[in-house]
Write an enzyme that holds these catalytic residues in place. Structure first.
Site, short mmCIF file in Angstrom:
data_model
loop_
_atom_site.label_atom_id
_atom_site.label_comp_id
_atom_site.label_asym_id
_atom_site.label_seq_id
_atom_site.Cartn_x
_atom_site.Cartn_y
_atom_site.Cartn_z
CB CYS A 106 -5.40 28.64 -6.68
SG CYS A 106 -6.45 27.61 -7.73
CG HIS A 148 -10.33 31.87 -6.19
ND1 HIS A 148 -9.03 32.32 -6.17
CD2 HIS A 148 -10.25 30.54 -6.43
CE1 HIS A 148 -8.20 31.30 -6.39
NE2 HIS A 148 -8.93 30.20 -6.54
CD GLU A 149 -13.15 27.99 -5.59
OE1 GLU A 149 -13.08 27.18 -6.54
OE2 GLU A 149 -12.19 28.21 -4.83
CG HIS A 152 -11.24 27.65 -10.54
ND1 HIS A 152 -10.04 27.34 -11.14
CD2 HIS A 152 -10.95 27.94 -9.25
CE1 HIS A 152 -9.07 27.43 -10.25
NE2 HIS A 152 -9.59 27.81 -9.09
#
Length: 192
Positions: A106, A148-149, A152
């Protein structure tokens, strides 16, 4: 314009992001800056919280992963050649049950990479830059980058999937990131 990446330890990385509307100020410029920042940082995805914005926006370009694969790895992934997309106000609708392990990193947590288990397929509803709504299913590496994004904008980080002992072993490195005691090839912003 290349923006600084928010480092681990900043509260915004743990905040659930909010939806935006088409009248969000200078959205086109923000998206262009996010692409430029992501590429300058050698990333394949970037979420708005990583540039200190608490909005549900992220960009993904998994094509760069496939362009850089070794010859023997080409053709191994179902999502080849990848996608380049903007995701606004995304909501995950579901996952498949099958999971796989892949080594993740990351931009907000530099120099730490770990094998993370995630579902192989994700179905997501999102809006594009013109605020047209789409529902798509992604798998392979692209599906992973999107998950993953998406994390966030939900206030989650890939290290949250690690086993507690492994995370404890990385605590010193994580603390060094929080304190700004690291060097990167890209601009970073550290928690005060």
């Amino acid at each position: 314009m290349i923006l600084p990446i928010v480092a681990y330890g900043a509260p915004i990385l743990r905040k659930k992001a909010v939806d935006i509307t088409p009248d969000y100020p200078q959205l086109d410029k923000l998206i262009a800056d996010m692409w430029e920042t992501m590429y300058a940082s050698s990333g394949v995805g970037l979420a708005a919280p990583q540039i200190n914005r608490d909005i549900r926006l992220f960009v993904v370009d998994s094509t760069t992963i496939f362009e850089n694969l070794d010859e023997e790895d080409k053709g191994k992934y179902p999502d080849e050649p990848g996608v380049k997309k903007v995701f606004i106000n995304a909501q995950i609708l579901g996952f498949n049950e099958e999971q796989w392990t892949y080594n993740e990193g990351c931009l907000s947590i530099p120099r730490i990479r770990e094998d993370i288990i995630r579902p192989t397929t994700v179905t997501i509803q999102y809006q594009d830059e013109q605020f047209q709504t789409h529902t798509d299913t992604f798998n392979g590496i692209t599906g992973r980058v999107i998950q993953h994004e998406y994390d966030h904008i939900e206030g989650k980080l890939f290290i949250d999937y690690m086993k507690p002992l492994r995370k404890k072993l990385l605590l010193r490195k994580l603390n060094d990131i929080t304190k700004g005691k690291i060097k990167t090839d890209y601009k970073m912003s550290f928690a005060k």
